[in-house]
Design a protein around this motif. Structure first.
Motif, PDB file in Angstrom:
ATOM      1  N   ALA A 164      30.739  49.399  28.458  1.00  0.00           N
ATOM      2  CA  ALA A 164      29.310  49.425  28.756  1.00  0.00           C
ATOM      3  C   ALA A 164      29.052  49.931  30.173  1.00  0.00           C
ATOM      4  CB  ALA A 164      28.710  48.032  28.573  1.00  0.00           C
ATOM      5  N   LEU A 165      29.890  49.523  31.129  1.00  0.00           N
ATOM      6  CA  LEU A 165      29.723  49.982  32.507  1.00  0.00           C
ATOM      7  C   LEU A 165      30.033  51.478  32.633  1.00  0.00           C
ATOM      8  CD1 LEU A 165      29.150  49.363  35.467  1.00  0.00           C
ATOM      9  CD2 LEU A 165      31.561  48.733  35.741  1.00  0.00           C
ATOM     10  N   VAL A 166      31.058  51.946  31.907  1.00  0.00           N
ATOM     11  CA  VAL A 166      31.395  53.380  31.942  1.00  0.00           C
ATOM     12  C   VAL A 166      30.223  54.218  31.443  1.00  0.00           C
ATOM     13  CG1 VAL A 166      32.907  55.161  31.006  1.00  0.00           C
ATOM     14  CG2 VAL A 166      33.868  52.942  31.700  1.00  0.00           C
ATOM     15  N   VAL A 167      29.669  53.818  30.305  1.00  0.00           N
ATOM     16  CA  VAL A 167      28.516  54.553  29.768  1.00  0.00           C
ATOM     17  C   VAL A 167      27.331  54.449  30.719  1.00  0.00           C
ATOM     18  CG1 VAL A 167      26.880  54.666  27.853  1.00  0.00           C
ATOM     19  CG2 VAL A 167      29.300  54.258  27.402  1.00  0.00           C
ATOM     20  N   TYR A 168      27.115  53.276  31.265  1.00  0.00           N
ATOM     21  CA  TYR A 168      26.043  53.018  32.223  1.00  0.00           C
ATOM     22  C   TYR A 168      26.139  53.972  33.418  1.00  0.00           C
ATOM     23  CZ  TYR A 168      23.208  50.152  35.485  1.00  0.00           C
ATOM     24  OH  TYR A 168      22.268  49.696  36.384  1.00  0.00           O
ATOM     25  N   GLN A 169      27.360  54.214  33.884  1.00  0.00           N
ATOM     26  CA  GLN A 169      27.553  55.035  35.085  1.00  0.00           C
ATOM     27  C   GLN A 169      27.523  56.534  34.805  1.00  0.00           C
ATOM     28  OE1 GLN A 169      31.347  53.484  36.419  1.00  0.00           O
ATOM     29  NE2 GLN A 169      30.381  52.198  37.980  1.00  0.00           N
ATOM     30  N   TRP A 170      27.886  56.970  33.588  1.00  0.00           N
ATOM     31  CA  TRP A 170      28.158  58.391  33.378  1.00  0.00           C
ATOM     32  C   TRP A 170      27.209  59.132  32.454  1.00  0.00           C
ATOM     33  CZ3 TRP A 170      31.239  61.133  36.384  1.00  0.00           C
ATOM     34  CH2 TRP A 170      32.204  60.458  37.129  1.00  0.00           C
ATOM     35  N   VAL A 171      26.399  58.451  31.650  1.00  0.00           N
ATOM     36  CA  VAL A 171      25.540  59.215  30.724  1.00  0.00           C
ATOM     37  C   VAL A 171      24.568  60.121  31.485  1.00  0.00           C
ATOM     38  CG1 VAL A 171      25.671  57.646  28.761  1.00  0.00           C
ATOM     39  CG2 VAL A 171      23.965  57.225  30.553  1.00  0.00           C
ATOM     40  N   GLY A 172      24.040  59.639  32.589  1.00  0.00           N
ATOM     41  CA  GLY A 172      23.127  60.456  33.385  1.00  0.00           C
ATOM     42  C   GLY A 172      23.818  61.671  33.970  1.00  0.00           C
ATOM     43  N   VAL A 173      25.047  61.478  34.440  1.00  0.00           N
ATOM     44  CA  VAL A 173      25.798  62.593  35.023  1.00  0.00           C
ATOM     45  C   VAL A 173      26.076  63.663  33.965  1.00  0.00           C
ATOM     46  CG1 VAL A 173      27.961  63.249  36.154  1.00  0.00           C
ATOM     47  CG2 VAL A 173      26.829  61.090  36.763  1.00  0.00           C
ATOM     48  N   VAL A 174      26.477  63.217  32.766  1.00  0.00           N
ATOM     49  CA  VAL A 174      26.747  64.176  31.693  1.00  0.00           C
ATOM     50  C   VAL A 174      25.498  64.991  31.371  1.00  0.00           C
ATOM     51  CG1 VAL A 174      27.333  64.392  29.246  1.00  0.00           C
ATOM     52  CG2 VAL A 174      28.621  62.815  30.704  1.00  0.00           C
ATOM     53  N   PHE A 175      24.360  64.326  31.296  1.00  0.00           N
ATOM     54  CA  PHE A 175      23.115  65.049  30.993  1.00  0.00           C
ATOM     55  C   PHE A 175      22.820  66.093  32.055  1.00  0.00           C
ATOM     56  CE2 PHE A 175      18.608  65.406  32.127  1.00  0.00           C
ATOM     57  CZ  PHE A 175      18.147  66.067  30.994  1.00  0.00           C
ATOM     58  N   TRP A 176      22.933  65.735  33.327  1.00  0.00           N
ATOM     59  CA  TRP A 176      22.588  66.683  34.382  1.00  0.00           C
ATOM     60  C   TRP A 176      23.594  67.826  34.462  1.00  0.00           C
ATOM     61  CZ3 TRP A 176      17.948  67.099  35.907  1.00  0.00           C
ATOM     62  CH2 TRP A 176      17.104  65.992  35.978  1.00  0.00           C
ATOM     63  N   VAL A 177      24.837  67.575  34.102  1.00  0.00           N
ATOM     64  CA  VAL A 177      25.807  68.677  34.034  1.00  0.00           C
ATOM     65  C   VAL A 177      25.388  69.675  32.957  1.00  0.00           C
ATOM     66  CG1 VAL A 177      28.175  69.281  33.405  1.00  0.00           C
ATOM     67  CG2 VAL A 177      27.754  67.377  34.976  1.00  0.00           C
ATOM     68  N   VAL A 178      24.994  69.162  31.793  1.00  0.00           N
ATOM     69  CA  VAL A 178      24.508  70.049  30.730  1.00  0.00           C
ATOM     70  C   VAL A 178      23.264  70.798  31.194  1.00  0.00           C
ATOM     71  CG1 VAL A 178      23.554  70.122  28.391  1.00  0.00           C
ATOM     72  CG2 VAL A 178      25.489  68.618  28.905  1.00  0.00           C
ATOM     73  N   PHE A 179      22.379  70.110  31.892  1.00  0.00           N
ATOM     74  CA  PHE A 179      21.159  70.738  32.410  1.00  0.00           C
ATOM     75  C   PHE A 179      21.499  71.899  33.338  1.00  0.00           C
ATOM     76  CE2 PHE A 179      17.854  71.279  35.556  1.00  0.00           C
ATOM     77  CZ  PHE A 179      16.678  71.224  34.830  1.00  0.00           C
ATOM     78  N   VAL A 180      22.434  71.686  34.247  1.00  0.00           N
ATOM     79  CA  VAL A 180      22.810  72.733  35.204  1.00  0.00           C
ATOM     80  C   VAL A 180      23.422  73.930  34.482  1.00  0.00           C
ATOM     81  CG1 VAL A 180      24.391  73.290  37.095  1.00  0.00           C
ATOM     82  CG2 VAL A 180      23.072  71.159  37.153  1.00  0.00           C
ATOM     83  N   VAL A 181      24.340  73.681  33.563  1.00  0.00           N
ATOM     84  CA  VAL A 181      24.989  74.776  32.835  1.00  0.00           C
ATOM     85  C   VAL A 181      23.961  75.556  32.012  1.00  0.00           C
ATOM     86  CG1 VAL A 181      26.671  75.336  31.045  1.00  0.00           C
ATOM     87  CG2 VAL A 181      27.224  73.613  32.780  1.00  0.00           C
ATOM     88  N   ALA A 182      23.071  74.834  31.332  1.00  0.00           N
ATOM     89  CA  ALA A 182      22.042  75.504  30.522  1.00  0.00           C
ATOM     90  C   ALA A 182      21.100  76.323  31.399  1.00  0.00           C
ATOM     91  CB  ALA A 182      21.258  74.465  29.723  1.00  0.00           C
TER      92      ALA A 182
END
Length: 851
Positions: free
Chosen positions: A461-479
């Motif tokens: 739960a803590l891993v998802v809590y910390q990283w879901v936002g980062v994953v989204f913004w990485v996709v945003f930057v690449v797109a």
């Protein structure tokens, strides 16, 4: 000998050649950059001798540094401070900058002036900086440590020499050297704020003044490539600095520069707020406590998302992207709003005003609120310079990708959190999870003062809590980066623009201007519709094909008008296959020109084809006529179905048999034959069978055809030898009888005209050497040189074709664009065929060479 044995023999030879080439390059570098190499060696030796190369820091080492004028000093520190690095990192960076930036400066200044520039700017910067240290030592805002810091930094004289050399660079490089140099130095001084950064900035300013003196009397170009391009580049640098500056301050441990306080907004947690919460509870303490418990790499990255988005926006602003402009305005507006709201809520305060907190508050407000607002204002005033839009399809794709990424990340958080509720400090409700789901995509600084829902203390739960936002913004930057690569179809690609272009073409144009009517080209027109340029956009490069159409005397204004038009849309303007008539205008603009081929032209009045020198043309002409070969003028639309099918078969056989991609851009194919203004000349044997076909493009003067240009050439594989000589000779004689003035055999790409007796070759350049190599590589594939030799049989006049471009740095993208323009639809199989042909045994006939 087998293939493996041959490879075994070739490998050592190839290795020796590479080694020999590397040694040659190294020798050339050492010979051309003695100051840069010597200074790099000096830094290495002093680093070893002082021990700083492996991180030694003690009183002996500090004794070599320059200090405030108020501190004890010795005369030798004015030398040692400029040649001894203070750490391993400083030594490595100083050596790299010496071998790169200082080498560039040396080539512009020369050996003696480089040494003088380094010595003058370095020593004077030490005295000016030391005086400034002494002057600010008593201010409450400046700590004693900062006022008495010793300076050991070999990059100080390097910065001064680079800034001085910019005055002697060309227009483009002068601007680039200054923008890059002062942006980098200013960023570190204003944000990181270490004393060395200020000394480097002082040296660069002194070097700029010195450069003005060195460049006195030097010639200056009256026209820059584009003021729009320069302004866009400057705005991109400003936005990039506002993004990279706080990162530099964070790396420097928070920074000490006047704008470094803004870095506090991009950390995982607020240390000052944490200390305040220890003394007194406020609502923001819940949020701060959660940040402390859940801190990690993911939240740290999420905290600097606004800075990353500013750097991303700067990348797009440089190319005039409207989406980058929107992104930059949105991020800066968010940062300004954050600062104002934070101040209004009282979440930031500066106690002890007597100790200089008023000054500190002013700097925080300037860096956090005034600077973003200022950037927004500047961007708003220059909104018209950012008009490059992506295609509708690219925008839809971006929206879908970003939307799907958000839904997937949000769904993953909700799924994991709802299953692992026991990992939270308290059992979360559905409302808590939905609230926290939104918060996972927002940098922590934007949530101060807002209540904190339950949070996980560990596990998945803590891993998802910390990283879901980062994953989204990485996709945003690449797109978004992919969105920046898309461009909507240019203006001027409709039928009305083609009609107008054809009308100007009939008024008068060059022998190759008809190329502008081909499919795939768009058209730019001057405001009075009297000048036109045909172009196509490939990979962000606007390739203008052939000479522009314009009244005599308006060459310069036409070229500048199209260049401004292209640059305003984020394209790199390039003129391809232009002639000597336009070179003076390009030289006045400060552009570069390079030969890209030769056009062969026959002047028809007085043509006799008599004498020994015409024997190679007369013989196949007479032989073909004896064998019953006839030449027939016609148009594609007038051809009987049986004849047009023969021409299609001839062309398809040529392409299929060679297994090579058919080129386009300035080389026509079957599609270009179906034009009412294009004439065909067919070689038909006694049996009515088409043996060869040529197409001819007209050129007009005041509405009257004065010339024809050869384009399409195809022959049957079993056609008799000399059939092409027959067709071109008959064309010349028939055109002469019709009163035509000029017959152009079109251009031969990458060909070089024969030199007349006593004429010396042009001074070789890196680009001309590359083009010569490329011509040799492509010769087995396309036979350009063979085709050029074939055309020389007709004793033509050689007219050099040039490519004109503004910026040598962009030659890589220009070359790629030209390649894609010539081979727009080549399949992987066809590219493999090209490579296989390049590797074919010598002696094989080049594809497409006339026989």
């Amino acid at each position: 000998m087998g293939i493996a044995q041959v490879d075994t023999v070739r490998a050592p030879v190839a290795a020796r050649r590479r080694l020999s080439g590397g040694v040659t390059v190294l020798r050339s570098y050492l010979r051309r950059n003695p100051v840069a190499v010597s200074f790099a060696l000096l830094i290495l030796l002093t680093g070893i001798a002082s021990g700083s190369l492996w991180g030694r820091e003690d009183a002996v080492l500090l004794g070599w540094g320059a200090a405030s004028l108020g501190a004890p000093a010795t005369w030798w520190t004015t030398v040692t401070a400029l040649i001894i690095p203070d750490s391993t990192v400083d030594a490595v960076l100083s050596i790299l900058l010496a071998l790169s930036a200082l080498a560039i400066a040396e080539r512009l200044l020369g050996v003696r002036r480089t040494i003088v520039a380094m010595a003058v700017t370095g020593v004077v910067a030490l005295f000016v900086g030391a005086g400034a240290q002494a002057a600010v030592a008593g201010l409450p805002e400046v700590s004693d440590a900062a006022a008495q810091t010793m300076v050991l930094d070999p990059t100080i004289p390097i910065a001064g020499a680079v800034a001085a050399s910019s005055a002697l660079a060309g227009v483009l490089w002068r601007r680039r050297l200054r923008i890059v140099t002062f942006a980098a130095l200013g960023m570190f001084a204003l944000y990181a704020g270490d004393v060395d950064s200020w000394f480097r900035l002082i040296a660069a300013l002194l070097g700029l003044l010195l450069g003005f003196g060195l460049a006195r009397g030097a010639a200056r170009r009256s026209w820059h490539r584009s003021s729009s391009r320069e302004i866009r580049s400057l705005l991109a640098v400003i936005v990039a600095v506002t993004g990279l500056g706080p990162i530099a301050a964070l790396v420097a441990g928070g920074g000490r520069g006047p704008l470094s306080l803004v870095a506090d907004a991009f950390t995982q947690s607020d240390n000052w707020l944490s200390q305040r919460c220890e003394r007194q509870y406020v609502p923001a303490c819940d949020h701060e406590f959660a940040l402390l418990v859940t801190r990690g790499a993911g939240p740290a990255i999420l905290a600097i998302v606004p800075l990353a988005l500013l750097v991303l926006a700067a990348w797009g602003l440089r190319n005039g992207r409207r989406s980058a402009w929107i992104l930059a305005v949105a991020v800066n507006a968010s940062l300004a709003a954050l600062a104002i709201i934070t101040l209004a809520l009282g979440d930031i305060s500066f106690p002890d005003p007597v100790d200089g907190a008023t000054f500190e508050w002013a700097l925080w407000f300037i860096s956090s609120a005034i600077l973003p607002v200022g950037v927004i204002v500047v961007l708003a005033l220059n909104q018209r310079r950012f008009r490059v839009r992506a295609s509708a399809r690219a925008r839809r794709t971006w929206g879908i990708v970003v939307g799907v990424a958000f839904v997937a990340c949000a769904g993953a958080f909700l799924l994991v959190s709802s299953v692992l509720t026991k990992s939270f400090d308290v059992t979360p409700t559905l409302a808590d999870l939905l609230t926290e789901m939104v918060r996972r995509f927002i940098p922590p600084a934007f949530l101060q003062g807002i209540g904190q829902p339950p949070f996980p203390r560990g596990g998945a739960a803590l891993v998802v809590y910390q990283w879901v936002g980062v994953v989204f913004w990485v996709v945003f930057v690449v797109a978004t980066l992919r969105l920046f690569r898309s461009t909507a179809l240019p203006e001027g690609s409709d039928s009305s623009s083609l009609t107008l272009y054809r009308s100007l073409l009939r008024r008068g144009g060059g022998t190759l201007s008809f190329l502008g009517t081909w499919r795939g080209n768009a058209h730019w027109f001057s405001d009075d519709l009297q000048s036109a340029v045909a172009y196509r956009v490939v990979g962000g490069v606007a390739l203008a094909v052939a000479d522009p159409l314009c009244p005599r005397g308006r060459e310069g204004s036409t070229l500048r008008g199209f260049a401004d038009f292209a640059i305003s849309r984020g394209w790199t303007p390039v003129f391809y296959s232009i002639h000597d008539d336009f070179r003076p205008a390009f030289e006045a603009m400060g552009w570069h020109t390079v030969e890209v081929g030769q056009e062969t032209v026959m002047h028809l009045p007085g043509l006799q084809m008599a004498g020994k020198q015409w024997q190679k043309v007369r013989s196949p002409l007479n032989r073909a006529e004896r064998e019953g070969m006839t030449a027939q003028w016609t148009r594609w639309r007038d051809l009987p179905a049986g004849v047009s099918s023969q021409i299609i078969d001839i062309s398809e056989q040529w392409v299929t048999d060679k297994s090579l991609p058919e080129m386009g851009f300035t080389l026509g194919g079957l599609e270009e034959l179906d034009d009412p203004d294009v004439a065909l000349l067919l070689a038909v044997d006694a049996g009515g069978r088409v043996q060869a076909v040529t197409s001819w493009m007209p050129s007009w003067q005041d509405g009257r055809i004065v010339g024809w240009t050869l384009d399409f050439m195809r022959r049957r594989d079993d056609a008799p030898n000399g059939v092409m000589e027959f067709l071109i000779a008959k064309a010349a004689l028939l055109m002469k009888d019709d009163g035509v003035q000029v017959l152009s055999l079109s251009g031969a790409p990458l060909a070089t005209r024969p030199r007349t007796e006593g004429e010396s070759a042009a001074e070789p350049t890196a680009l001309s050497a590359f083009l010569g190599w490329l011509a040799g590589v492509l010769e087995p594939v396309y036979g350009f040189a063979s085709l050029f030799r074939f055309k020389s049989k007709f004793l033509p006049e050689y007219r050099t074709m040039y490519m004109a471009y503004a910026d040598p740095v962009e030659l890589g993208s220009i070359g790629a664009a030209v390649g894609r323009a010539y081979l727009p639809d080549a399949s992987p199989r066809e590219y493999v065929a090209v490579v296989r042909t390049l590797l074919a045994p010598p002696g094989r006939a080049p594809a497409g060479a006339p026989r």
